[in-house]
Design a protein around this motif. Structure first.
Motif, mmCIF file in Angstrom:
data_model
loop_
_atom_site.group_PDB
_atom_site.id
_atom_site.type_symbol
_atom_site.label_atom_id
_atom_site.label_comp_id
_atom_site.label_asym_id
_atom_site.label_seq_id
_atom_site.Cartn_x
_atom_site.Cartn_y
_atom_site.Cartn_z
ATOM 1 N N PHE A 100 40.336 -49.219 -17.598
ATOM 2 C CA PHE A 100 39.356 -49.018 -16.534
ATOM 3 C C PHE A 100 40.057 -48.418 -15.322
ATOM 4 C CE2 PHE A 100 37.791 -52.482 -19.141
ATOM 5 C CZ PHE A 100 36.474 -52.117 -19.368
ATOM 6 N N LEU A 101 39.472 -47.367 -14.796
ATOM 7 C CA LEU A 101 40.011 -46.708 -13.610
ATOM 8 C C LEU A 101 38.968 -46.742 -12.505
ATOM 9 C CD1 LEU A 101 41.947 -44.907 -11.963
ATOM 10 C CD2 LEU A 101 40.973 -42.914 -13.163
ATOM 11 N N PHE A 102 39.288 -47.439 -11.419
ATOM 12 C CA PHE A 102 38.478 -47.410 -10.207
ATOM 13 C C PHE A 102 39.176 -46.444 -9.248
ATOM 14 C CE2 PHE A 102 37.494 -51.416 -12.171
ATOM 15 C CZ PHE A 102 36.133 -51.598 -11.935
ATOM 16 N N TRP A 103 38.491 -45.362 -8.905
ATOM 17 C CA TRP A 103 39.167 -44.265 -8.202
ATOM 18 C C TRP A 103 38.357 -43.828 -6.990
ATOM 19 C CZ3 TRP A 103 40.251 -38.856 -10.809
ATOM 20 C CH2 TRP A 103 41.057 -38.085 -9.958
ATOM 21 N N LEU A 104 38.956 -44.021 -5.800
ATOM 22 C CA LEU A 104 38.441 -43.421 -4.571
ATOM 23 C C LEU A 104 39.301 -42.194 -4.303
ATOM 24 C CD1 LEU A 104 36.827 -43.222 -1.930
ATOM 25 C CD2 LEU A 104 38.387 -44.917 -0.937
ATOM 26 N N PRO A 105 38.871 -41.009 -4.741
ATOM 27 C CA PRO A 105 39.729 -39.829 -4.624
ATOM 28 C C PRO A 105 39.731 -39.250 -3.212
ATOM 29 C CG PRO A 105 37.658 -39.229 -5.653
ATOM 30 C CD PRO A 105 37.610 -40.719 -5.438
ATOM 31 N N GLU A 106 40.839 -38.649 -2.879
ATOM 32 C CA GLU A 106 40.948 -37.952 -1.588
ATOM 33 C C GLU A 106 40.325 -36.562 -1.749
ATOM 34 O OE1 GLU A 106 42.455 -38.409 2.491
ATOM 35 O OE2 GLU A 106 41.849 -39.715 0.848
ATOM 36 N N LEU A 107 39.004 -36.590 -1.950
ATOM 37 C CA LEU A 107 38.208 -35.381 -2.130
ATOM 38 C C LEU A 107 36.960 -35.498 -1.270
ATOM 39 C CD1 LEU A 107 38.345 -34.978 -6.018
ATOM 40 C CD2 LEU A 107 39.385 -33.423 -4.355
ATOM 41 N N PRO A 108 36.460 -34.387 -0.728
ATOM 42 C CA PRO A 108 35.273 -34.457 0.121
ATOM 43 C C PRO A 108 34.036 -34.854 -0.664
ATOM 44 C CG PRO A 108 35.870 -32.171 -0.319
ATOM 45 C CD PRO A 108 36.991 -33.007 -0.847
ATOM 46 N N ASP A 109 33.106 -35.497 0.010
ATOM 47 C CA ASP A 109 31.853 -35.916 -0.602
ATOM 48 C C ASP A 109 30.920 -34.705 -0.691
ATOM 49 O OD1 ASP A 109 29.728 -37.346 -1.568
ATOM 50 O OD2 ASP A 109 29.197 -38.261 0.341
ATOM 51 N N ASN A 110 31.000 -33.994 -1.801
ATOM 52 C CA ASN A 110 30.139 -32.825 -1.991
ATOM 53 C C ASN A 110 29.882 -32.631 -3.484
ATOM 54 O OD1 ASN A 110 32.385 -31.443 -3.102
ATOM 55 N ND2 ASN A 110 32.962 -30.594 -1.126
ATOM 56 N N PRO A 111 28.945 -31.756 -3.857
ATOM 57 C CA PRO A 111 28.613 -31.561 -5.272
ATOM 58 C C PRO A 111 29.794 -31.088 -6.118
ATOM 59 C CG PRO A 111 26.860 -30.686 -3.894
ATOM 60 C CD PRO A 111 27.987 -31.044 -2.972
ATOM 61 N N LYS A 112 30.683 -30.288 -5.559
ATOM 62 C CA LYS A 112 31.833 -29.801 -6.313
ATOM 63 C C LYS A 112 32.735 -30.958 -6.740
ATOM 64 C CE LYS A 112 35.783 -26.642 -5.883
ATOM 65 N NZ LYS A 112 36.486 -25.676 -4.979
ATOM 66 N N SER A 113 33.023 -31.889 -5.821
ATOM 67 C CA SER A 113 33.854 -33.045 -6.162
ATOM 68 C C SER A 113 33.155 -33.913 -7.200
ATOM 69 C CB SER A 113 34.148 -33.867 -4.911
ATOM 70 O OG SER A 113 34.873 -33.124 -3.962
ATOM 71 N N ALA A 114 31.859 -34.155 -7.010
ATOM 72 C CA ALA A 114 31.107 -34.982 -7.954
ATOM 73 C C ALA A 114 31.144 -34.382 -9.350
ATOM 74 C CB ALA A 114 29.667 -35.140 -7.469
ATOM 75 N N ALA A 115 31.019 -33.065 -9.457
ATOM 76 C CA ALA A 115 31.048 -32.417 -10.770
ATOM 77 C C ALA A 115 32.412 -32.568 -11.433
ATOM 78 C CB ALA A 115 30.684 -30.941 -10.620
ATOM 79 N N MET A 116 33.504 -32.437 -10.663
ATOM 80 C CA MET A 116 34.851 -32.590 -11.221
ATOM 81 C C MET A 116 35.055 -33.994 -11.767
ATOM 82 S SD MET A 116 37.610 -30.513 -8.915
ATOM 83 C CE MET A 116 37.162 -31.259 -7.355
ATOM 84 N N LEU A 117 34.575 -34.991 -11.033
ATOM 85 C CA LEU A 117 34.780 -36.372 -11.453
ATOM 86 C C LEU A 117 33.877 -36.732 -12.631
ATOM 87 C CD1 LEU A 117 35.051 -37.765 -7.849
ATOM 88 C CD2 LEU A 117 36.914 -37.642 -9.508
ATOM 89 N N ARG A 118 32.657 -36.253 -12.612
ATOM 90 C CA ARG A 118 31.752 -36.514 -13.737
ATOM 91 C C ARG A 118 32.249 -35.840 -15.012
ATOM 92 N NH1 ARG A 118 26.834 -38.821 -12.722
ATOM 93 N NH2 ARG A 118 26.278 -39.139 -10.518
ATOM 94 N N ALA A 119 32.956 -34.730 -14.868
ATOM 95 C CA ALA A 119 33.521 -34.055 -16.038
ATOM 96 C C ALA A 119 34.553 -34.927 -16.753
ATOM 97 C CB ALA A 119 34.158 -32.733 -15.619
ATOM 98 N N GLN A 120 35.090 -35.925 -16.062
ATOM 99 C CA GLN A 120 36.039 -36.872 -16.664
ATOM 100 C C GLN A 120 35.344 -38.152 -17.140
ATOM 101 O OE1 GLN A 120 38.854 -35.431 -17.068
ATOM 102 N NE2 GLN A 120 38.156 -33.760 -15.738
ATOM 103 N N SER A 121 34.007 -38.081 -17.270
ATOM 104 C CA SER A 121 33.192 -39.230 -17.685
ATOM 105 C C SER A 121 33.285 -40.380 -16.692
ATOM 106 C CB SER A 121 33.597 -39.713 -19.096
ATOM 107 O OG SER A 121 33.409 -38.683 -20.041
ATOM 108 N N LEU A 122 33.515 -40.050 -15.420
ATOM 109 C CA LEU A 122 33.529 -41.042 -14.348
ATOM 110 C C LEU A 122 32.185 -41.015 -13.633
ATOM 111 C CD1 LEU A 122 37.073 -40.224 -12.951
ATOM 112 C CD2 LEU A 122 36.445 -42.325 -14.145
ATOM 113 N N ARG A 123 31.740 -42.180 -13.180
ATOM 114 C CA ARG A 123 30.457 -42.289 -12.517
ATOM 115 C C ARG A 123 30.615 -43.009 -11.184
ATOM 116 N NH1 ARG A 123 29.859 -38.982 -15.533
ATOM 117 N NH2 ARG A 123 28.357 -38.705 -17.235
ATOM 118 N N PRO A 124 29.860 -42.594 -10.158
ATOM 119 C CA PRO A 124 30.003 -43.243 -8.841
ATOM 120 C C PRO A 124 29.486 -44.672 -8.865
ATOM 121 C CG PRO A 124 28.158 -41.705 -8.845
ATOM 122 C CD PRO A 124 28.840 -41.523 -10.154
#
Length: 321
Positions: A120-144
């Motif tokens: 299990f990975l709980f990850w608060l990434p140093e990435l801006p809150d925008n659709p581009k970041s959300a898409a990158m993280l969802r591509a790794q099967s991660l969900r907010p």
């Protein structure tokens, strides 16, 4: 005349992960424009000593070029591994523009979810809150699972005169008032002075019932790097009436903790202490100050104080699982 054939285009070198020694970590952190306290080596060592977790640190690179540093806090109950990455990685490339950022994210996700089931990975990434970041993280099967974290970056690179001119009017007036008062301001990195300040801070934190790092944890961070933590205190008639604690990490620093009494509050001591802290940070080569989180809903008074410094509000993508 025979023309030599054009060379075959070579595929891009793989992006790799490798363990990172402290000396390398510290040197690369100083190369990064900004870094978070949660990714500092001393912070990870304090997590290990105070919370019993394991800090796992890695350098992500491509063909010898460092791209990012990431520190995770791990525990291994039974047949699982739980990793938490707070405000990582430390970016050595531009996270908004560099095309390799998605691959760096993929490398981090793979490192801590290699077994898929049971990791299990709980990850608060140093990435801006925008659709581009959300898409990158969802591509790794991660969900907010938790909404974005907000704070303020104050750029310390301009001259002090420009920084002072950038203060909001009420903040600057309060600073003038404090400068005319009889506060005796002391700055120190000495453990004894830090411990005295932390006793005041813990007492204030319990009385006001606010959430913040415990004094023992801040002391542990300082124990693992004596140059990291700075305490500034204001005294009246030899009585400590207010204080702040700053933590340096690379070319950045974080406004970590503060406390005050009635006399300090009446004399606007916090404005003076933070301004003196800014002077100290600039003198030691610090270029960015993270004001330690901002919440305009539940802590509007503190948020207004921090916003008065004239920095740039930012919001991160939130915690993903």
């Amino acid at each position: 005349m025979v023309t030599a054939p054009e060379p075959e285009p070579q595929p891009d070198a793989d992006i790799t992960w490798q363990p990172c020694a402290r000396e390398t970590w510290e040197a690369l952190t100083h190369q990064a424009e900004k870094s978070s306290l949660e990714q500092a080596w001393a912070y990870g060592s304090a997590i290990e000593s105070e919370q019993g977790l394991r800090a796992e640190r890695g350098l992500i690179s491509q063909d010898g070029e460092p791209l990012a540093l990431v520190q995770a806090f791990c525990r291994d109950p039974l047949f699982t591994r739980i990793a938490r990455v707070l405000r990582g990685p430390i970016w050595l490339i531009d996270p908004r523009e560099d095309p390799r950022v998605p691959e760096v994210c993929e490398t981090i996700a793979h490192q801590f979810r290699r077994r898929h089931f049971g990791d299990f990975l709980f990850w608060l990434p140093e990435l801006p809150d925008n659709p581009k970041s959300a898409a990158m993280l969802r591509a790794q099967s991660l969900r907010p699972v938790v909404t974005g974290y907000s704070s303020i970056w104050l750029d310390l690179r301009p001259p002090l005169e420009a920084l002072r001119a950038g203060l909001h009017g009420k903040w600057r007036n309060a600073l003038r008032q404090a400068e005319k008062a009889d506060f005796d301001v002391k700055e120190s990195t000495h453990p004894r002075h830090l411990n005295e300040s932390l006793q005041q801070y813990d007492r204030f934190r319990r009385e006001k019932r606010f959430v913040g790092p415990e004094g023992d944890f801040i002391a542990a961070v300082a124990d693992h790097d004596r140059k990291t933590v700075i305490t500034l205190t204001a005294r009246l008639s030899d009585e400590q009436v207010a204080g702040i604690i700053l933590a340096r990490h690379g070319r950045a620093a974080t406004y970590l903790a503060s406390w005050t009494g009635d006399a300090g509050r009446a004399g606007q001591a916090h404005n003076l202490l933070l301004w003196r802290g800014i002077e100290t940070l600039k003198a030691s080569g610090i270029e960015w100050l993270d004001l330690g989180g901002v919440n305009t809903e539940s802590q509007h008074g503190i948020a207004r104080f921090k916003l008065g410094l004239g920095g740039e509000v930012f919001t991160l993508a939130g915690t993903y699982l």
